[in-house]
Design a protein around this motif. Structure first.
Motif, PDB file in Angstrom:
ATOM      1  N   PRO A 325       0.845  -1.197   0.000  1.00 23.35           N
ATOM      2  CA  PRO A 325       0.000   0.000   0.000  1.00 23.35           C
ATOM      3  C   PRO A 325       0.882   1.249   0.000  1.00 23.35           C
ATOM      4  N   GLY A 326       0.404   2.312  -0.642  1.00 20.75           N
ATOM      5  CA  GLY A 326       1.171   3.561  -0.697  1.00 20.75           C
ATOM      6  C   GLY A 326       1.330   4.047  -2.120  1.00 20.75           C
ATOM      7  N   CYS A 327       2.147   5.075  -2.265  1.00 25.76           N
ATOM      8  CA  CYS A 327       2.282   5.747  -3.567  1.00 25.76           C
ATOM      9  C   CYS A 327       3.469   5.183  -4.354  1.00 25.76           C
ATOM     10  N   HIS A 328       3.268   4.957  -5.640  1.00 26.02           N
ATOM     11  CA  HIS A 328       4.310   4.443  -6.532  1.00 26.02           C
ATOM     12  C   HIS A 328       4.312   5.299  -7.802  1.00 26.02           C
ATOM     13  N   ARG A 329       5.461   5.418  -8.443  1.00 24.93           N
ATOM     14  CA  ARG A 329       5.534   6.112  -9.739  1.00 24.93           C
ATOM     15  C   ARG A 329       5.754   5.084 -10.841  1.00 24.93           C
ATOM     16  N   HIS A 330       4.983   5.216 -11.923  1.00 26.61           N
ATOM     17  CA  HIS A 330       5.138   4.283 -13.036  1.00 26.61           C
ATOM     18  C   HIS A 330       6.312   4.748 -13.892  1.00 26.61           C
ATOM     19  N   ASP A 331       7.326   3.883 -14.023  1.00 25.40           N
ATOM     20  CA  ASP A 331       8.467   4.219 -14.874  1.00 25.40           C
ATOM     21  C   ASP A 331       8.167   3.681 -16.282  1.00 25.40           C
ATOM     22  N   PRO A 332       7.957   4.574 -17.264  1.00 24.73           N
ATOM     23  CA  PRO A 332       7.542   4.092 -18.593  1.00 24.73           C
ATOM     24  C   PRO A 332       8.621   3.300 -19.307  1.00 24.73           C
ATOM     25  N   ARG A 333       9.893   3.510 -18.924  1.00 24.04           N
ATOM     26  CA  ARG A 333      10.966   2.776 -19.605  1.00 24.04           C
ATOM     27  C   ARG A 333      11.041   1.321 -19.124  1.00 24.04           C
ATOM     28  N   THR A 334      11.034   1.145 -17.786  1.00 29.96           N
ATOM     29  CA  THR A 334      11.131  -0.222 -17.255  1.00 29.96           C
ATOM     30  C   THR A 334       9.740  -0.844 -17.083  1.00 29.96           C
ATOM     31  N   ARG A 335       8.685  -0.014 -17.159  1.00 28.43           N
ATOM     32  CA  ARG A 335       7.288  -0.419 -16.914  1.00 28.43           C
ATOM     33  C   ARG A 335       7.091  -0.912 -15.490  1.00 28.43           C
ATOM     34  N   LYS A 336       7.997  -0.513 -14.616  1.00 30.35           N
ATOM     35  CA  LYS A 336       7.896  -0.955 -13.212  1.00 30.35           C
ATOM     36  C   LYS A 336       7.261   0.151 -12.380  1.00 30.35           C
ATOM     37  N   LEU A 337       6.707  -0.266 -11.231  1.00 29.40           N
ATOM     38  CA  LEU A 337       6.180   0.707 -10.283  1.00 29.40           C
ATOM     39  C   LEU A 337       7.239   0.959  -9.227  1.00 29.40           C
ATOM     40  N   VAL A 338       7.687   2.214  -9.121  1.00 26.96           N
ATOM     41  CA  VAL A 338       8.761   2.561  -8.204  1.00 26.96           C
ATOM     42  C   VAL A 338       8.141   3.102  -6.913  1.00 26.96           C
ATOM     43  N   PRO A 339       8.379   2.422  -5.762  1.00 27.45           N
ATOM     44  CA  PRO A 339       7.751   2.888  -4.516  1.00 27.45           C
ATOM     45  C   PRO A 339       8.225   4.295  -4.143  1.00 27.45           C
ATOM     46  N   LEU A 340       7.268   5.151  -3.720  1.00 24.90           N
ATOM     47  CA  LEU A 340       7.622   6.510  -3.277  1.00 24.90           C
ATOM     48  C   LEU A 340       7.234   6.702  -1.814  1.00 24.90           C
ATOM     49  N   THR A 341       5.940   7.028  -1.569  1.00 24.20           N
ATOM     50  CA  THR A 341       5.526   7.353  -0.205  1.00 24.20           C
ATOM     51  C   THR A 341       4.723   6.210   0.387  1.00 24.20           C
ATOM     52  N   PRO A 342       5.237   5.503   1.391  1.00 20.93           N
ATOM     53  CA  PRO A 342       4.420   4.458   2.013  1.00 20.93           C
ATOM     54  C   PRO A 342       3.279   5.092   2.796  1.00 20.93           C
ATOM     55  N   GLY A 343       2.180   4.377   2.906  1.00 19.87           N
ATOM     56  CA  GLY A 343       1.094   4.839   3.777  1.00 19.87           C
ATOM     57  C   GLY A 343       0.048   5.689   3.086  1.00 19.87           C
ATOM     58  N   ALA A 344       0.353   6.265   1.911  1.00 17.27           N
ATOM     59  CA  ALA A 344      -0.673   7.048   1.212  1.00 17.27           C
ATOM     60  C   ALA A 344      -1.798   6.111   0.777  1.00 17.27           C
ATOM     61  N   THR A 345      -3.054   6.559   0.894  1.00 19.09           N
ATOM     62  CA  THR A 345      -4.192   5.722   0.484  1.00 19.09           C
ATOM     63  C   THR A 345      -5.031   6.462  -0.553  1.00 19.09           C
ATOM     64  N   PRO A 346      -5.770   5.712  -1.410  1.00 23.81           N
ATOM     65  CA  PRO A 346      -6.641   6.394  -2.373  1.00 23.81           C
ATOM     66  C   PRO A 346      -7.644   7.314  -1.662  1.00 23.81           C
ATOM     67  N   ARG A 347      -8.131   6.872  -0.506  1.00 29.32           N
ATOM     68  CA  ARG A 347      -9.107   7.662   0.240  1.00 29.32           C
ATOM     69  C   ARG A 347      -8.545   9.039   0.617  1.00 29.32           C
ATOM     70  N   ALA A 348      -7.280   9.075   1.035  1.00 27.58           N
ATOM     71  CA  ALA A 348      -6.688  10.320   1.532  1.00 27.58           C
ATOM     72  C   ALA A 348      -6.409  11.335   0.421  1.00 27.58           C
ATOM     73  N   LEU A 349      -6.573  10.914  -0.838  1.00 25.68           N
ATOM     74  CA  LEU A 349      -6.350  11.851  -1.940  1.00 25.68           C
ATOM     75  C   LEU A 349      -7.459  12.892  -2.022  1.00 25.68           C
ATOM     76  N   PHE A 350      -8.612  12.575  -1.387  1.00 24.88           N
ATOM     77  CA  PHE A 350      -9.806  13.405  -1.564  1.00 24.88           C
ATOM     78  C   PHE A 350     -10.165  14.104  -0.255  1.00 24.88           C
ATOM     79  N   PRO A 351     -10.839  15.257  -0.319  1.00 26.54           N
ATOM     80  CA  PRO A 351     -11.195  15.976   0.901  1.00 26.54           C
ATOM     81  C   PRO A 351     -12.105  15.141   1.788  1.00 26.54           C
ATOM     82  N   PRO A 352     -11.899  15.205   3.119  1.00 28.78           N
ATOM     83  CA  PRO A 352     -12.714  14.393   4.023  1.00 28.78           C
ATOM     84  C   PRO A 352     -14.185  14.767   3.938  1.00 28.78           C
ATOM     85  N   GLY A 353     -15.046  13.742   3.997  1.00 24.58           N
ATOM     86  CA  GLY A 353     -16.492  13.971   4.023  1.00 24.58           C
ATOM     87  C   GLY A 353     -17.118  14.088   2.653  1.00 24.58           C
ATOM     88  N   GLY A 354     -16.330  14.154   1.584  1.00 18.72           N
ATOM     89  CA  GLY A 354     -16.897  14.310   0.239  1.00 18.72           C
ATOM     90  C   GLY A 354     -17.111  12.964  -0.441  1.00 18.72           C
TER      91      GLY A 354
END
Ligand SMILES: Cc1cc2nc3c(=O)[nH]c(=O)nc-3n(C[C@H](O)[C@H](O)[C@H](O)COP(=O)(O)O)c2cc1C
Length: 459
Positions: A325-354
């Motif tokens: 779980p967490g944030c990854h960046r897609h590297d188009p050259r290797t097609r791999k997902l590079v881990p960035l920020t652990p702990g980020a969730t899809p839910r937390a991307l959006f304002p609370p209560g919306g």
């Protein structure tokens, strides 16, 4: 380098077509209005689609492949009728009515392309040998604006025209006021995302007609608007797609099945292999006219990888089996997902209560199109901002189709606050999230839908 243009008011966005502030107006606009929240007024209506009163209306066969109606065109015309039949199939799959949806809001006409708030600000014009027409999606008909063959004139206005005159020129415009009552000035950014979605769909449908399409975003905007008879204060050309269709487009299952996961997602895990397959399809090279990145010496028809066009993809994993779980960046050259920020969730991307928070909680993951905001201002001026959002729209459309292809539900979203989302993603300075797509298994059997077209064509 960008040619010199008259100075424009840095507080006016979008600036007039022949004025430019070198990015100042676009930067200010993005800082003030780049996020939809909190200005949205859901009680306000969107403006109706464009019609040309008095224009000769040519009905197109529906469903595509059914016997053609009398067109009223010069029918020395069996060729024109054939073309009209194929053109009708192409336009239906581009943005016509392809299904009926039953939703909480009642029964509605479903389109193959998504649109922010269902505003559909984009308009489609078609230039072929038999003239210039405007498409009416709800009626599945063409308005004949001119019987003259304008293709050579239109192509002359492109900065990087194709080597020969194309058989088909599609022009994608936006109505400037289409969604402003509801979304305020943010509506302009949404229009660029929306016309990007339409451009992406045109590329996909034309590729399904073996048409070798190219999307053009660099052109003399006033000249093109003049040829279409547009009022520049009311409607502007955002993209032009040139193509040479070799056969009618195939209505593939994903073209017909794509829709927003309106009933939400089952909060169930998705295997990483399914997400990787989706990413591989969504990040296939784009046939754009304006390569800004390295390794694109051949001009139009040289497809560019997404990062070469100023956009990259981040993935925020919630329930993806085989991925932390967490944030990854897609590297188009290797097609791999590079881990960035652990702990980020899809839910937390959006304002609370919306509504975004709930949808994010249910989704297995979120894909975010992150734009390299500063990269194109030196060369393209303010227009870069529109180009970037248009590209984000193209990628959003591809992600939606790729999700349908791998059997997952998806929903495009822009109801996040850019600064907050950027902080969570850890985007470097100058880069910003432009569009989010939530992905997961669609809840139950999804929104009840009656399909009007079928894979493989007319039955
Ligand atoms: C650029 C863009 C942004 C969107 N943003 C949102 C959003 O913030 N929230 C949402 O619920 N739907 C959003 N949508 C989805 C539209 O509401 C949806 O496409 C539209 O209602 C048509 O339904 P369909 O996609 O099922 O055909 C967005 C769509 C687009 C193209």
């Amino acid at each position: 380098m960008r040619p010199a243009t008259p100075a424009a008011d840095p507080d006016a966005y979008p600036p007039p077509a022949d004025a430019d502030t070198g990015g100042t107006a676009a930067r200010r606009y993005h800082a003030r209005y780049g996020s939809v929240l909190p200005a949205i007024d859901l009680t306000a209506s969107n403006t109706p689609p464009k019609v040309h009163p008095g224009a000769h209306v040519i009905p197109l066969p529906f469903p595509p492949g059914a016997p053609a109606h009398a067109s009223g065109l010069d029918p020395a015309a069996s060729e024109s009728l054939d073309n009209l039949d194929n053109l009708g199939a192409l336009l239906a799959l581009l943005c016509g009515v392809t299904r009926i949806d039953w939703t909480g809001a009642g029964v509605g006409a479903g389109r193959p392309v998504p649109s922010g708030g269902g505003a559909y600000p984009g308009e489609v014009y078609v230039a072929t040998a038999f003239g210039l027409c405007h498409y009416l999606p709800a009626a599945h008909a063409l308005e004949l604006l001119s019987p003259a063959d304008l293709r050579a004139d239109l192509v002359r206005a492109l900065s990087r025209p194709p080597a020969h005159r194309p058989e088909l020129v599609l022009l994608i415009t936006t109505r400037q006021d289409a969604n402003l009552a509801r979304y305020g000035p943010f509506g302009h950014r949404l229009q660029a995302l929306d016309t990007g979605v339409l451009t992406g769909q045109a590329l996909t449908v034309l590729a399904a007609a073996s048409a070798r399409p190219t999307a053009h975003v660099l052109f003399a905007e006033r000249a093109l608007g003049g040829l279409l008879g547009l009022d520049p204060g009311a409607e502007r050309v955002h993209a032009v797609v040139t193509a040479d269709p070799a056969c009618p487009p195939t209505p593939t299952a994903e073209l017909l099945n794509r829709r927003s996961a309106r009933s939400g997602f089952e909060p169930a895990p998705v295997p990483v292999a399914q997400i990787t397959e989706l990413l591989d399809q969504a990040t296939a090279p784009l046939p754009l006219d304006s390569p800004d990145g390295p390794g694109t010496p051949d001009g139009p028809n040289t497809p560019d990888a997404p990062d070469a066009v100023g956009c990259e993809l981040y993935l925020v994993a919630g329930r993806v089996t085989g991925l932390e779980p967490g944030c990854h960046r897609h590297d188009p050259r290797t097609r791999k997902l590079v881990p960035l920020t652990p702990g980020a969730t899809p839910r937390a991307l959006f304002p609370p209560g919306g509504p975004g928070e709930l949808a994010g909680f249910e989704a297995a993951c979120a894909l975010l199109v992150v734009g390299d905001h500063e990269r194109g201002y030196p060369e393209h001026g303010d227009r870069w901002y529109r180009m970037l959002n248009l590209r984000a729209g193209i990628l959003g459309q591809r992600i939606g189709l790729a999700a349908a292809r791998v059997g997952l539900g998806a929903g495009l979203r822009c109801d996040f606050v850019s600064t907050e989302t950027d902080r969570l993603l850890g985007t470097p300075p100058g880069r910003t999230a432009l569009l989010a797509v939530l992905i997961g298994p669609e809840r139950g059997s999804g929104t009840p839908t009656h399909h009007l077209l079928f894979p493989g064509g007319h039955r």
